[in-house]
Design a protein around this motif. Structure first.
Motif, mmCIF file in Angstrom:
data_model
loop_
_atom_site.group_PDB
_atom_site.id
_atom_site.type_symbol
_atom_site.label_atom_id
_atom_site.label_comp_id
_atom_site.label_asym_id
_atom_site.label_seq_id
_atom_site.Cartn_x
_atom_site.Cartn_y
_atom_site.Cartn_z
ATOM 1 N N GLU A 68 0.874 -1.236 0.066
ATOM 2 C CA GLU A 68 0.012 0.128 0.015
ATOM 3 C C GLU A 68 0.703 1.337 0.122
ATOM 4 O OE1 GLU A 68 -3.125 -0.055 3.033
ATOM 5 O OE2 GLU A 68 -3.782 -2.066 2.543
ATOM 6 N N ARG A 69 1.820 1.152 0.714
ATOM 7 C CA ARG A 69 2.753 2.372 1.005
ATOM 8 C C ARG A 69 3.267 2.553 -0.487
ATOM 9 N NH1 ARG A 69 4.024 0.557 5.975
ATOM 10 N NH2 ARG A 69 5.718 -0.621 5.373
ATOM 11 N N ASP A 70 4.138 1.664 -1.011
ATOM 12 C CA ASP A 70 4.767 1.431 -2.277
ATOM 13 C C ASP A 70 3.624 1.970 -3.333
ATOM 14 O OD1 ASP A 70 7.003 0.832 -1.051
ATOM 15 O OD2 ASP A 70 6.876 -1.018 -1.714
ATOM 16 N N ALA A 71 2.520 1.569 -3.325
ATOM 17 C CA ALA A 71 1.267 2.068 -4.214
ATOM 18 C C ALA A 71 1.252 3.620 -4.083
ATOM 19 C CB ALA A 71 0.122 1.411 -4.309
ATOM 20 N N LYS A 72 0.930 3.971 -2.891
ATOM 21 C CA LYS A 72 0.951 5.277 -3.009
ATOM 22 C C LYS A 72 1.659 6.355 -3.124
ATOM 23 C CE LYS A 72 -2.834 4.755 0.889
ATOM 24 N NZ LYS A 72 -3.024 4.865 2.291
ATOM 25 N N LEU A 83 5.381 1.771 -7.588
ATOM 26 C CA LEU A 83 4.887 0.398 -8.692
ATOM 27 C C LEU A 83 4.549 1.085 -9.863
ATOM 28 C CD1 LEU A 83 2.893 -1.563 -5.801
ATOM 29 C CD2 LEU A 83 5.387 -1.740 -6.303
ATOM 30 N N ASP A 84 4.531 2.294 -10.051
ATOM 31 C CA ASP A 84 4.052 3.038 -11.236
ATOM 32 C C ASP A 84 4.838 2.474 -12.399
ATOM 33 O OD1 ASP A 84 2.355 4.243 -9.900
ATOM 34 O OD2 ASP A 84 3.128 6.219 -10.071
ATOM 35 N N ALA A 85 6.036 2.373 -12.494
ATOM 36 C CA ALA A 85 7.094 1.655 -13.597
ATOM 37 C C ALA A 85 6.656 0.310 -14.018
ATOM 38 C CB ALA A 85 8.750 1.973 -13.224
ATOM 39 N N LEU A 86 6.302 -0.424 -12.882
ATOM 40 C CA LEU A 86 5.905 -2.028 -13.230
ATOM 41 C C LEU A 86 4.502 -1.934 -13.909
ATOM 42 C CD1 LEU A 86 7.013 -3.557 -9.873
ATOM 43 C CD2 LEU A 86 7.940 -3.850 -12.093
ATOM 44 N N ALA A 87 3.527 -1.149 -13.321
ATOM 45 C CA ALA A 87 2.220 -1.044 -13.925
ATOM 46 C C ALA A 87 2.263 -0.508 -15.424
ATOM 47 C CB ALA A 87 1.452 -0.252 -13.163
ATOM 48 N N ASP A 88 3.122 0.502 -15.399
ATOM 49 C CA ASP A 88 3.046 0.879 -16.964
ATOM 50 C C ASP A 88 3.967 -0.332 -17.955
ATOM 51 O OD1 ASP A 88 2.376 3.491 -16.145
ATOM 52 O OD2 ASP A 88 4.302 4.358 -16.049
ATOM 53 N N GLU A 89 4.763 -0.866 -17.471
ATOM 54 C CA GLU A 89 5.530 -1.935 -18.243
ATOM 55 C C GLU A 89 4.382 -2.900 -18.490
ATOM 56 O OE1 GLU A 89 8.797 -5.143 -17.966
ATOM 57 O OE2 GLU A 89 8.633 -3.834 -16.315
ATOM 58 N N LEU A 91 1.156 -2.707 -18.484
ATOM 59 C CA LEU A 91 -0.097 -2.302 -19.488
ATOM 60 C C LEU A 91 0.704 -2.316 -20.906
ATOM 61 C CD1 LEU A 91 -1.514 0.537 -17.421
ATOM 62 C CD2 LEU A 91 -2.428 -1.471 -18.195
ATOM 63 N N ARG A 92 1.973 -1.770 -21.009
ATOM 64 C CA ARG A 92 2.453 -1.817 -22.587
ATOM 65 C C ARG A 92 2.732 -3.202 -23.046
ATOM 66 N NH1 ARG A 92 6.104 1.729 -19.912
ATOM 67 N NH2 ARG A 92 7.777 0.128 -19.768
ATOM 68 N N ASP A 93 2.882 -4.132 -22.026
ATOM 69 C CA ASP A 93 3.030 -5.841 -22.426
ATOM 70 C C ASP A 93 1.889 -6.058 -22.854
ATOM 71 O OD1 ASP A 93 6.081 -5.595 -21.970
ATOM 72 O OD2 ASP A 93 5.763 -6.819 -20.274
ATOM 73 N N HIS A 94 0.611 -5.739 -22.282
ATOM 74 C CA HIS A 94 -0.626 -6.274 -22.536
ATOM 75 C C HIS A 94 -0.953 -5.678 -23.914
ATOM 76 C CE1 HIS A 94 -4.700 -7.871 -21.832
ATOM 77 N NE2 HIS A 94 -5.085 -6.456 -22.159
ATOM 78 N N ALA A 95 -0.666 -4.404 -24.262
ATOM 79 C CA ALA A 95 -1.155 -3.742 -25.370
ATOM 80 C C ALA A 95 -0.480 -4.232 -26.599
ATOM 81 C CB ALA A 95 -0.846 -2.241 -25.322
ATOM 82 N N THR A 96 0.910 -4.762 -26.432
ATOM 83 C CA THR A 96 1.448 -5.359 -27.476
ATOM 84 C C THR A 96 1.333 -6.952 -27.753
ATOM 85 O OG1 THR A 96 3.393 -5.833 -26.351
ATOM 86 C CG2 THR A 96 3.051 -3.526 -27.516
ATOM 87 N N GLY A 97 0.437 -7.425 -26.718
ATOM 88 C CA GLY A 97 -0.023 -8.823 -26.954
ATOM 89 C C GLY A 97 0.891 -9.934 -26.008
#
Length: 66
Positions: free
Chosen positions: A39-43, A47-53, A55-61
């Motif tokens: 929770e602290r790390d998310a706030k 964790l933003d860089a991991l989430a962005d990665e 999402l990018r991976d998902h968008a590229t299949g």
């Protein structure tokens, strides 16, 4: 004797039933501590860089749905 050494000695002296009770308590304690850290790390954006990665991976299949 350090606090950890003292705890080790006291835990070693527990009966099987007491050890099982301690093990259950510690598992719950440890899980709650992990949840607070996530929770602290998310706030704080750690964790933003991991989430962005992800999402990018998902968008590229590169991911699949279950």
């Amino acid at each position: 004797m350090s606090k950890v050494e003292s705890l080790e000695k006291r835990i070693s002296a527990l009966s099987a039933e007491e050890l099982a009770e301690f093990r259950q308590w510690f598992a719950e304690f440890d899980a709650a501590a992990w949840d607070r850290q996530i929770e602290r790390d998310a706030k704080t954006g750690k964790l933003d860089a991991l989430a962005d990665e992800a999402l990018r991976d998902h968008a590229t299949g590169k991911s699949t749905e279950f």
